[in-house]
Design an enzyme around this catalytic site. Sequence first.
Site, short mmCIF file in Angstrom:
data_model
loop_
_atom_site.label_atom_id
_atom_site.label_comp_id
_atom_site.label_asym_id
_atom_site.label_seq_id
_atom_site.Cartn_x
_atom_site.Cartn_y
_atom_site.Cartn_z
N TYR A 30 0.83 -1.21 0.00
CA TYR A 30 0.00 0.00 0.00
C TYR A 30 0.86 1.25 0.00
CZ TYR A 30 0.91 0.88 5.00
OH TYR A 30 1.52 1.16 6.20
N ARG A 49 8.26 4.35 -4.65
CA ARG A 49 8.31 3.45 -3.49
C ARG A 49 7.29 2.32 -3.68
NH1 ARG A 49 7.38 5.71 2.50
NH2 ARG A 49 5.27 5.95 1.69
N ARG A 97 -7.56 -20.68 -1.48
CA ARG A 97 -6.48 -20.47 -0.50
C ARG A 97 -5.34 -21.46 -0.66
NH1 ARG A 97 -4.36 -21.83 4.29
NH2 ARG A 97 -3.54 -20.14 5.56
N HIS A 99 -0.81 -20.92 -0.17
CA HIS A 99 0.24 -19.92 0.01
C HIS A 99 0.93 -19.53 -1.30
CE1 HIS A 99 -0.45 -21.12 4.08
NE2 HIS A 99 0.50 -20.35 4.58
N LYS A 144 6.37 -1.75 1.94
CA LYS A 144 5.18 -1.20 2.60
C LYS A 144 4.05 -2.22 2.42
CE LYS A 144 3.13 3.41 3.27
NZ LYS A 144 3.27 3.50 4.71
N GLU A 176 12.98 2.69 13.58
CA GLU A 176 11.96 3.70 13.26
C GLU A 176 10.84 3.62 14.28
OE1 GLU A 176 10.02 2.82 9.50
OE2 GLU A 176 10.08 0.68 9.87
N LEU A 200 11.16 1.48 6.86
CA LEU A 200 10.47 1.96 5.66
C LEU A 200 11.16 3.24 5.20
CD1 LEU A 200 7.86 1.35 3.92
CD2 LEU A 200 6.99 3.41 5.03
N1 PMP Z 1 7.76 3.95 8.91
C1 PMP Z 1 6.61 3.26 8.98
C2 PMP Z 1 6.61 1.90 9.62
C3 PMP Z 1 5.42 3.81 8.48
O1 PMP Z 1 4.26 3.12 8.54
C4 PMP Z 1 5.46 5.12 7.90
C5 PMP Z 1 4.22 5.74 7.30
N2 PMP Z 1 3.12 5.79 8.13
C6 PMP Z 1 6.68 5.81 7.87
C7 PMP Z 1 7.81 5.18 8.36
C8 PMP Z 1 6.77 7.20 7.30
O2 PMP Z 1 6.72 7.17 5.88
P1 PMP Z 1 6.16 8.42 5.05
O3 PMP Z 1 6.98 9.60 5.43
O4 PMP Z 1 6.37 8.03 3.64
O5 PMP Z 1 4.73 8.59 5.41
#
Ligand code: PMP
Length: 282
Positions: A30, A49, A97, A99, A144, A176, A200
Amino acid sequence: MIYLNGNFMPMEEARIPVLDRGFIFGDGVYEVIPVYSRHPFRLEEHLSRLQHSLDGIRLDNPHSAGEWEERIRRLVELNEPEDQSVYLQITRGVAKRDHAFPKGIEPTVFMMSNPLVTPSRETLEKGVATISTADNRWLRCDIKATSLLPNVLLRQMAVDAGAAETILLRDGFLTEGAASNIFAVKNGILLAPPKDNLMLPGITYDVVIELAQSIGLPCEVRQVSENELFSASELLLTSSTKEVTPITSLDGKPVGNGKPGPVFEKLHAAYQTFKHSVMRRA
Ligand code: PMP
């Protein structure tokens, strides 16, 4: 109004078969794109991305960049208000279903838009509370993916502690937040963990590093140790909807003097100016 597999329709009319692999396996990716004054912000970067995420799960991109842009702009036109947050997701589609990847099926493409809610004045003045914990996610946090169960559980830990975000540490280093990127400030230097498979690659993260460079703020992209995290004079949280938000407590202790600091003030101002200048040019 939402978008589902080529059609725009009211949310209530949208239907997904129960065998969708998004529902069964969380087999999808997403994006969340902020929209200011009806202009998608950093669209090209979000779409690239998205391509990285699709490559990561070995799913063909159902649309060209131009087709995505056209569909996103149409969705934004069909919704209120001027500032929106567009969510899009692609799953591997509907199949019995199993995998292993099914053959010959179409992916499910879904988009919705919500009003964009950026941090309130109060949040910017007071900052937010955070907690820390071990990062127990998989080793492809650069994808993502819609399968967000670890992030859901990690974020709930913050909520249970009356905090806004959970900051994650892996092997003694900052990765993060559960749904954001985290920056530390140490000796006046902005410290950012490197973009690798453990986090991410935030679109806002990139904007913040570019802005730091343009305003002459020293910035180092390198591993940030647990010790540096806990002794930072400032901590910042970034995401497309949270923009740049000051963190003023970590595990119940104040960060620095417990108030948003000078590096936050500079980056927040730069972010707002940049955002408005981009929108004026669009
Ligand atoms: N890390 C994670 C795990 C996220 O889910 C997000 C977005 N919600 C971010 C970092 C920040 O990414 P962005 O600046 O592209 O929204």
